[in-house]
Design a protein around this motif. Structure first.
Motif, PDB file in Angstrom:
ATOM      1  N   ILE A 237      29.487-106.352  45.671  1.00  0.00           N
ATOM      2  CA  ILE A 237      28.674-105.546  46.586  1.00  0.00           C
ATOM      3  C   ILE A 237      27.905-104.434  45.869  1.00  0.00           C
ATOM      4  O   ILE A 237      27.203-103.660  46.515  1.00  0.00           O
ATOM      5  CB  ILE A 237      29.556-104.936  47.691  1.00  0.00           C
ATOM      6  N   ILE A 238      28.033-104.360  44.547  1.00  0.00           N
ATOM      7  CA  ILE A 238      27.326-103.304  43.816  1.00  0.00           C
ATOM      8  C   ILE A 238      25.814-103.446  43.972  1.00  0.00           C
ATOM      9  O   ILE A 238      25.085-102.459  44.125  1.00  0.00           O
ATOM     10  CB  ILE A 238      27.731-103.313  42.327  1.00  0.00           C
ATOM     11  N   ASN A 239      25.323-104.700  43.930  1.00  0.00           N
ATOM     12  CA  ASN A 239      23.879-104.911  44.034  1.00  0.00           C
ATOM     13  C   ASN A 239      23.343-104.422  45.380  1.00  0.00           C
ATOM     14  O   ASN A 239      22.249-103.853  45.463  1.00  0.00           O
ATOM     15  CB  ASN A 239      23.547-106.393  43.854  1.00  0.00           C
ATOM     16  N   ASP A 240      24.122-104.668  46.457  1.00  0.00           N
ATOM     17  CA  ASP A 240      23.682-104.247  47.786  1.00  0.00           C
ATOM     18  C   ASP A 240      23.989-102.777  48.046  1.00  0.00           C
ATOM     19  O   ASP A 240      23.267-102.114  48.787  1.00  0.00           O
ATOM     20  CB  ASP A 240      24.364-105.100  48.863  1.00  0.00           C
ATOM     21  N   PHE A 241      25.051-102.288  47.410  1.00  0.00           N
ATOM     22  CA  PHE A 241      25.465-100.906  47.646  1.00  0.00           C
ATOM     23  C   PHE A 241      25.982-100.314  46.341  1.00  0.00           C
ATOM     24  O   PHE A 241      27.179-100.431  46.026  1.00  0.00           O
ATOM     25  CB  PHE A 241      26.528-100.849  48.737  1.00  0.00           C
ATOM     26  N   PRO A 242      25.101 -99.698  45.550  1.00  0.00           N
ATOM     27  CA  PRO A 242      25.479 -99.201  44.220  1.00  0.00           C
ATOM     28  C   PRO A 242      26.649 -98.222  44.226  1.00  0.00           C
ATOM     29  O   PRO A 242      27.357 -98.110  43.216  1.00  0.00           O
ATOM     30  CB  PRO A 242      24.198 -98.516  43.724  1.00  0.00           C
ATOM     31  N   LEU A 243      26.865 -97.498  45.330  1.00  0.00           N
ATOM     32  CA  LEU A 243      27.961 -96.532  45.355  1.00  0.00           C
ATOM     33  C   LEU A 243      29.323 -97.202  45.184  1.00  0.00           C
ATOM     34  O   LEU A 243      30.304 -96.544  44.825  1.00  0.00           O
ATOM     35  CB  LEU A 243      27.946 -95.748  46.666  1.00  0.00           C
ATOM     36  N   ALA A 244      29.387 -98.525  45.419  1.00  0.00           N
ATOM     37  CA  ALA A 244      30.659 -99.233  45.242  1.00  0.00           C
ATOM     38  C   ALA A 244      31.109 -99.208  43.792  1.00  0.00           C
ATOM     39  O   ALA A 244      32.299 -99.374  43.493  1.00  0.00           O
ATOM     40  CB  ALA A 244      30.533-100.671  45.729  1.00  0.00           C
ATOM     41  N   ALA A 245      30.165 -98.996  42.877  1.00  0.00           N
ATOM     42  CA  ALA A 245      30.521 -98.932  41.455  1.00  0.00           C
ATOM     43  C   ALA A 245      31.388 -97.719  41.149  1.00  0.00           C
ATOM     44  O   ALA A 245      32.047 -97.656  40.106  1.00  0.00           O
ATOM     45  CB  ALA A 245      29.251 -98.901  40.603  1.00  0.00           C
ATOM     46  N   LYS A 246      31.406 -96.746  42.041  1.00  0.00           N
ATOM     47  CA  LYS A 246      32.172 -95.519  41.824  1.00  0.00           C
ATOM     48  C   LYS A 246      33.650 -95.683  42.199  1.00  0.00           C
ATOM     49  O   LYS A 246      34.444 -94.785  41.941  1.00  0.00           O
ATOM     50  CB  LYS A 246      31.575 -94.376  42.646  1.00  0.00           C
ATOM     51  N   ILE A 247      34.013 -96.797  42.793  1.00  0.00           N
ATOM     52  CA  ILE A 247      35.411 -96.994  43.202  1.00  0.00           C
ATOM     53  C   ILE A 247      36.277 -97.141  41.953  1.00  0.00           C
ATOM     54  O   ILE A 247      35.989 -97.943  41.071  1.00  0.00           O
ATOM     55  CB  ILE A 247      35.539 -98.229  44.107  1.00  0.00           C
ATOM     56  N   GLU A 248      37.347 -96.365  41.889  1.00  0.00           N
ATOM     57  CA  GLU A 248      38.244 -96.378  40.742  1.00  0.00           C
ATOM     58  C   GLU A 248      39.689 -96.534  41.205  1.00  0.00           C
ATOM     59  O   GLU A 248      40.009 -96.310  42.372  1.00  0.00           O
ATOM     60  CB  GLU A 248      38.105 -95.078  39.934  1.00  0.00           C
ATOM     61  N   THR A 249      40.533 -96.912  40.268  1.00  0.00           N
ATOM     62  CA  THR A 249      41.952 -97.040  40.582  1.00  0.00           C
ATOM     63  C   THR A 249      42.575 -95.659  40.772  1.00  0.00           C
ATOM     64  O   THR A 249      42.107 -94.668  40.201  1.00  0.00           O
ATOM     65  CB  THR A 249      42.695 -97.769  39.449  1.00  0.00           C
ATOM     66  N   PRO A 250      43.630 -95.567  41.566  1.00  0.00           N
ATOM     67  CA  PRO A 250      44.260 -94.260  41.801  1.00  0.00           C
ATOM     68  C   PRO A 250      45.087 -93.811  40.605  1.00  0.00           C
ATOM     69  O   PRO A 250      45.429 -94.621  39.728  1.00  0.00           O
ATOM     70  CB  PRO A 250      45.148 -94.528  43.018  1.00  0.00           C
ATOM     71  N   ASP A 251      45.397 -92.535  40.576  1.00  0.00           N
ATOM     72  CA  ASP A 251      46.260 -91.981  39.542  1.00  0.00           C
ATOM     73  C   ASP A 251      47.702 -92.349  39.884  1.00  0.00           C
ATOM     74  O   ASP A 251      48.216 -91.979  40.930  1.00  0.00           O
ATOM     75  CB  ASP A 251      46.092 -90.458  39.499  1.00  0.00           C
ATOM     76  N   THR A 252      48.335 -93.117  38.999  1.00  0.00           N
ATOM     77  CA  THR A 252      49.700 -93.586  39.277  1.00  0.00           C
ATOM     78  C   THR A 252      50.763 -92.721  38.618  1.00  0.00           C
ATOM     79  O   THR A 252      51.955 -93.070  38.673  1.00  0.00           O
ATOM     80  CB  THR A 252      49.861 -95.047  38.796  1.00  0.00           C
ATOM     81  N   ASP A 253      50.359 -91.601  38.003  1.00  0.00           N
ATOM     82  CA  ASP A 253      51.357 -90.705  37.424  1.00  0.00           C
ATOM     83  C   ASP A 253      52.203 -90.084  38.526  1.00  0.00           C
ATOM     84  O   ASP A 253      51.744 -89.871  39.652  1.00  0.00           O
ATOM     85  CB  ASP A 253      50.683 -89.594  36.615  1.00  0.00           C
TER      86      ASP A 253
END
Length: 471
Positions: A307-323
């Motif tokens: 969905i990055i092509n249709d919605f570039p903001l999806a590229a900002k999704i990151e994994t959570p901090d697991t500490d």
């Protein structure tokens, strides 16, 4: 001589056809039960899991990202489906999660986090942008005002415009001001939407602005463009104490705005600007199934690239901090996916499988006991028939009537038939059948010997009636 011993007939037993019919029905019922159980397990395993996600406000970037995820999950027939629940903002979304009205929520990291919230993913990171509008040419007052504000301490006593109507941005500004010893009470704060910025700059109502959003935020870009006048460039105020703020407020991180982020010629900004950032998170209820959250996290990062092509903001999704010391603890399901410790099917259901096997074994033992219990009548009948056969051996050795011997022989044939039926049903064991064969053989020998003996005895002569005397 008596009329002869009483002949006891064999007690009636179920016919082999009736027994086979019952066994067939039981087997069919068991097979259908197993098929139904497997089909039910497959249905529940493959059935999509709908999750309510609270997000807002309407038409915000967060809502657009979630809607893109909803469509992608539905299009690809994913296991977990999202049902958006639009709220007034991040605060309302957090409250919906806290009240149990939503399974997931998009919340702002620098706002109070519900106690039952566990991080699933970092939706995006936002940076604080502080700038002074470019002075209008020929305006001496404007030039002096611009010259006076070159760093954050110069904001004392000034008018600061906050882009956005949320109180969270005002709280962010207050945190920055206090770090530099500026009393927020001595600063005039006004909140604007992007459409009101140009008019505020034109009327010189504001000396500086602050906005918060992604580095490439369209809202921040439009606000900066509205404050750029007569070819001048705005002055960006660096937050040099970003590390100290992050130390005092763990919800913030030290960050930078790269040179040229907001375009323009000359570039805006013309150099990297130090600032602070905070995150928007997708969080789940603490009690939500680990398997479900792990599946959601896996889907989220598997579909992000689509969905990055249709919605570039999806590229900002990151994994959570697991500490363990993370500001928002990661949900165990999300942590398992991120750390590569997601449980396999056998890991998740091995205990259930083991207990199911134990249960089936117990059911098998119970079934065998019940089967043995229900066959007790057959065993009891067979014992009485065997005793009857032994009694007939003694009777046959004293019998003087061939007809009575034939009758006992017929009875013995019936006992034999019933005994073989009991053996086929499992009511008696092979050892019992062997003992019965010995008794039956003795009976046949006794009958044969007695018949032979009766054949050797000459028939008794008929008695003659005495003749009457002549008178």
């Amino acid at each position: 001589m008596t009329d002869g011993p009483e002949v006891i007939g064999p007690v009636g037993l179920p016919s082999p056809r009736s027994v086979r019919r019952k066994m067939t029905l039981i087997t069919l019922a068991g097979t259908l039960a197993i098929v139904a159980a497997v089909a039910g397990a497959y249905y529940f395993a493959m059935k999509p899991v709908p999750l309510k996600i609270a997000v807002g406000p309407a038409n915000s970037d967060d809502v657009k990202v979630v809607q893109a995820l909803v469509q992608a999950f539905s299009r690809d027939h994913r296991t977990v489906r999202l049902r958006p629940q639009i709220t007034d903002g991040a605060t309302a979304s957090a409250q919906a999660l806290a009240d149990g009205k939503a399974d997931l929520a998009v919340i702002r990291g620098d706002l109070p986090v519900p106690k039952n919230a566990r991080a699933v993913a970092t939706l995006r990171k936002n940076v604080a942008v502080l700038w002074v509008p470019a002075p209008a040419k020929g305006t001496v007052r404007g030039k002096k005002a611009a010259a006076k504000i070159t760093k954050i301490p110069d904001l004392a006593g000034k008018r600061i415009g906050v882009i956005g109507k949320t109180q969270a941005n005002v709280n962010l500004l207050n945190v920055i001001l206090r770090q530099y010893g500026v009393d927020p009470a001595k600063v005039t704060i006004q909140q604007f939407s992007t459409t009101d910025v140009a008019e505020a700059v034109k009327d010189q109502k504001v000396d500086a602005f602050i906005a918060a959003g992604p580095v490439n935020s369209k809202i921040t870009g439009e606000a900066l463009q509205a404050t750029t006048r007569d070819g001048g460039t705005p002055t960006f105020l660096a937050i040099d104490s970003a590390d100290a703020i992050a130390q005092n407020y763990p919800v913030y991180e030290a960050s930078e705005i790269p040179a040229g982020t907001f375009g323009g010629a000359p570039a805006r900004p013309d150099d990297d600007v130090k600032t602070i950032s905070f995150s928007h998170h997708i969080v789940a209820r603490q009690g939500l199934s680990e398997v479900t959250v792990a599946a959601l996290t896996r889907q989220l990062f598997a579909i992000r690239q689509q969905i990055i092509n249709d919605f570039p903001l999806a590229a900002k999704i990151e994994t959570p901090d697991t500490d363990k010391d993370a500001v928002i603890p990661a949900h165990p399901g999300a942590a398992a996916y991120v750390d590569g410790e997601e449980k396999t099917f056998l890991d998740r259901y091995s205990d259930y499988i083991w207990w199911s096997l134990m249960g089936l074994s117990a059911m098998g033992s119970a079934g065998a006991w019940f089967a043995s219990y229900f066959r007790r009548d057959e065993r009891n009948v067979n014992v009485s028939q065997r005793d009857r056969l032994l009694d007939m051996i003694a009777i046959a050795r004293k019998c003087d009537s061939l007809e009575e011997l034939d009758s006992m022989q017929t009875e013995a044939d019936g006992i034999l038939r019933d005994t073989l039926t009991c053996y086929e049903h499992g009511a008696i064991q092979e050892g019992t059948l062997t003992a019965f064969n010995i008794a039956l053989e003795q009976f046949h020998n006794a009958v044969a010997d007695r018949k032979a003996l009766i054949g050797m005895i000459p028939p008794e002569p008929a008695r003659q009636m005495p003749r009457p005397l002549a008178v």
